[in-house]
Design an enzyme around this catalytic site. Sequence first.
Site, PDB file in Angstrom:
ATOM      1  N   LYS A 213      12.951  29.428 -19.803  1.00  0.00           N
ATOM      2  CA  LYS A 213      11.790  29.413 -20.700  1.00  0.00           C
ATOM      3  C   LYS A 213      11.823  30.625 -21.619  1.00  0.00           C
ATOM      4  CE  LYS A 213       6.768  29.348 -20.639  1.00  0.00           C
ATOM      5  NZ  LYS A 213       5.543  29.114 -19.904  1.00  0.00           N
ATOM      6  N   GLU A 219      18.851  37.031 -13.937  1.00  0.00           N
ATOM      7  CA  GLU A 219      19.852  36.252 -13.187  1.00  0.00           C
ATOM      8  C   GLU A 219      20.461  35.163 -14.069  1.00  0.00           C
ATOM      9  OE1 GLU A 219      16.717  36.903 -12.359  1.00  0.00           O
ATOM     10  OE2 GLU A 219      16.423  36.991 -10.188  1.00  0.00           O
ATOM     11  N   GLY A 273       6.472  27.531 -16.151  1.00  0.00           N
ATOM     12  CA  GLY A 273       7.831  27.370 -15.631  1.00  0.00           C
ATOM     13  C   GLY A 273       7.906  26.382 -14.477  1.00  0.00           C
ATOM     14  N   ARG A 274       7.002  26.541 -13.512  1.00  0.00           N
ATOM     15  CA  ARG A 274       7.080  25.671 -12.333  1.00  0.00           C
ATOM     16  C   ARG A 274       6.499  24.288 -12.589  1.00  0.00           C
ATOM     17  NH1 ARG A 274       4.011  30.003 -11.892  1.00  0.00           N
ATOM     18  NH2 ARG A 274       1.762  29.824 -11.607  1.00  0.00           N
ATOM     19  N   GLU A 400       3.628  30.085  -5.866  1.00  0.00           N
ATOM     20  CA  GLU A 400       3.558  30.910  -7.077  1.00  0.00           C
ATOM     21  C   GLU A 400       2.247  30.635  -7.812  1.00  0.00           C
ATOM     22  OE1 GLU A 400       7.236  32.348  -9.441  1.00  0.00           O
ATOM     23  OE2 GLU A 400       6.458  30.741 -10.666  1.00  0.00           O
ATOM     24  N   HIS A 431      13.738  18.426  15.801  1.00  0.00           N
ATOM     25  CA  HIS A 431      14.703  19.098  16.682  1.00  0.00           C
ATOM     26  C   HIS A 431      14.811  20.568  16.327  1.00  0.00           C
ATOM     27  CE1 HIS A 431      15.957  15.283  18.422  1.00  0.00           C
ATOM     28  NE2 HIS A 431      15.767  14.804  17.202  1.00  0.00           N
ATOM     29  N   LYS A 556      10.677  42.748 -10.142  1.00  0.00           N
ATOM     30  CA  LYS A 556      11.645  42.690 -11.245  1.00  0.00           C
ATOM     31  C   LYS A 556      11.799  44.055 -11.898  1.00  0.00           C
ATOM     32  CE  LYS A 556      10.768  37.904 -12.738  1.00  0.00           C
ATOM     33  NZ  LYS A 556      10.182  37.093 -13.793  1.00  0.00           N
TER      34      LYS A 556
HETATM   35  O1  F6P Z   1       9.947  33.979 -10.921  1.00  0.00           O
HETATM   36  C1  F6P Z   1       9.164  34.087 -12.027  1.00  0.00           C
HETATM   37  C2  F6P Z   1       9.498  33.104 -13.093  1.00  0.00           C
HETATM   38  O2  F6P Z   1       8.883  33.555 -14.232  1.00  0.00           O
HETATM   39  C3  F6P Z   1       9.088  31.675 -12.755  1.00  0.00           C
HETATM   40  O3  F6P Z   1       7.754  31.447 -12.940  1.00  0.00           O
HETATM   41  C4  F6P Z   1       9.968  30.922 -13.672  1.00  0.00           C
HETATM   42  O4  F6P Z   1       9.996  29.578 -13.347  1.00  0.00           O
HETATM   43  C5  F6P Z   1      11.269  31.650 -13.454  1.00  0.00           C
HETATM   44  O5  F6P Z   1      10.886  33.011 -13.349  1.00  0.00           O
HETATM   45  C6  F6P Z   1      12.323  31.463 -14.502  1.00  0.00           C
HETATM   46  O6  F6P Z   1      11.910  31.890 -15.752  1.00  0.00           O
HETATM   47  P1  F6P Z   1      12.668  31.465 -17.062  1.00  0.00           P
HETATM   48  O7  F6P Z   1      12.603  29.990 -17.191  1.00  0.00           O
HETATM   49  O8  F6P Z   1      11.968  32.174 -18.171  1.00  0.00           O
HETATM   50  O9  F6P Z   1      14.111  31.929 -16.940  1.00  0.00           O
END
Ligand code: F6P
Length: 592
Positions: A213, A219, A273-274, A400, A431, A556
């Site tokens: 987003k 990462e 995002g979620r 979240e 199990h 972060k």
């Molecule tokens: O972990 C925090 C967060 O902002 C989530 O809400 C989001 O889905 C994820 O990081 C990834 O963010 P982006 O789509 O901006 O890379």
Amino acid sequence: MASSIIISDTQPWKDLKAHVEDIKKTHLRDLLTDDKRCQSMFLEFDDILLDYSRQQATLETIQKLLKLAEAASLKDKINRMYSGEHINSTENRSVLHVALRASRDAVIESDGKNVVPEVWKVLDNIQEFSERVRNGSWVGATGKALKDVVAIGIGGSFLGPLFVHTALQTDPEAIESARGRQLRFLANVDPIDVARNITGLNPETTLVVVVSKTFTTAETMLNARTLREWISSALGPSAVAKHMVAVSTNLKLVEQFGIDPNNAFAFWDWVGGRYSVCSAVGVLPLSLQYGFSVIEKFLSGASSIDQHFYSQPFESNIPVSAPFQIFYTFELYCTCGSLLVQACASGFVEHMECFISWISCQSECLFDLFPSEIFNRPSYLIVKLWRSWPPTFNRQVSMESNGKGVSIDGVPLPFEAGEIDFGEPGTNGQHSFYQLIHQGRVIPCDFIGVVKSQQPVFLKGEVVSNHDELMSNYFAQPDALAYGKTADQLQKENVSPHLIPHKTFSGNRPSLSLLLPSLNAYNIGQLLAIYEHRIAVEGFIWGINSFDQWGVELGKSLATQVRKQLNASRTKQEPVQGFNFSTTTMLNRYLQ
Ligand code: F6P
């Protein structure tokens, strides 16, 4: 936005709290003898059946919960969400994931503008692009068709698409349309994940989709650079244009990264995002794998629940009827343990950690657990327990969204919101951790099942099919939890007296059962939307902002500080400084 009330100050909350004492005197064994009560705790929509008669609730409880919903202005909050108000007040944004799956002719406005045409413009682009890739008219730098896709993204830019992919992987129609193709996800920044991800892939036939987003997530950007290098070292830098595309709200950064803006698929800041799986975040990689027509069915399933949620009275509204955890977070379980789990079982659901991760849905019946923990927070337990799970989408959507400590106006909550979710598909959980839910802590569960298996198996000579076997457990577990087994029953069975305490089950453990007709793309969309809305309902009632996530920021920024230190120590031999004793010692050991 008007300053909102603290829900625990309202009379309906206090009434419910007082009512807990009455509920503690009941047992599900008795409540389940009342057919009238049970009948009124069944809901049906579009062949989905919800049975919440095994919740620790009387008809009076339901009335009190409805009053609580009224006190929380639930209907008004739902309307404000659908009408594009900036209900995500800390980020000053609308919350309009429902627009992502609205029909072409719908009108849904954000800031006075109908967003549906923009949504469909992107969907049309995805359809066109994915068809070109799938039919081989879009080829890689060496002229070969791109049959493999690696989607790089994390959190909401990963878990939702993974959930849907996991669920679709075993759907006959989807299998057919995915023949010869592969979709992989790269999320974690661990070099092992990169290695696992590209093993067996040929850059010549691979398309990389960078999904972020913000297009700043550390990462994702590092993994994107790694795969850009993988492509350009094999095929030359100019190959990137043919082998990398992006999904983002930040098209400027996409271009700066080196991806052709013509190969970027947009979404908007009003998509959390979620809550973004129905945007290009999910639709692009999934359409590349399964074809747009399959994914369109997924969107339309989600849309059917959006309409149901918006229009049905609360008494017959599936997402509204389920959030009993609000009730359970009162003192109902404080005496018997620190973990309150809401469980949910069904195929997709695995990803909704089972919502998802909730779906390791290859099994036709998904048993998912959404734990909600109330008094203590054994989150370490959950993390360890589920580390190796398949994706955990629902966990993200729920935890979240609702893991908040203040009201939407920033007032500290005098109660704990949020729940800890975990789950497991099929009978695997039986199990593993079911011992705890039967005789240890009380953990409300959702059991999600499907009538028709995606992959029925009928063995010659076997009386019970695999699916019937699976579903036998689906039907048995809720009763085992509810009824338990008494010492009297054991005595009648001539169980040795010294074993009676060990074999006794207290019962009275709540669950709800959701039964879907099948687990095709349409039903998967429905399941997704049921849980998205259910989580929003909880947040609306608790009076929190379920659509921001400030709690992820601190870790972060501390990681940024550590990263700077590691770079300085490695490149300029600077000593570790500015950290506490513990971190300094650990960093020094790592740097050695
Ligand atoms: O972990 C925090 C967060 O902002 C989530 O809400 C989001 O889905 C994820 O990081 C990834 O963010 P982006 O789509 O901006 O890379």
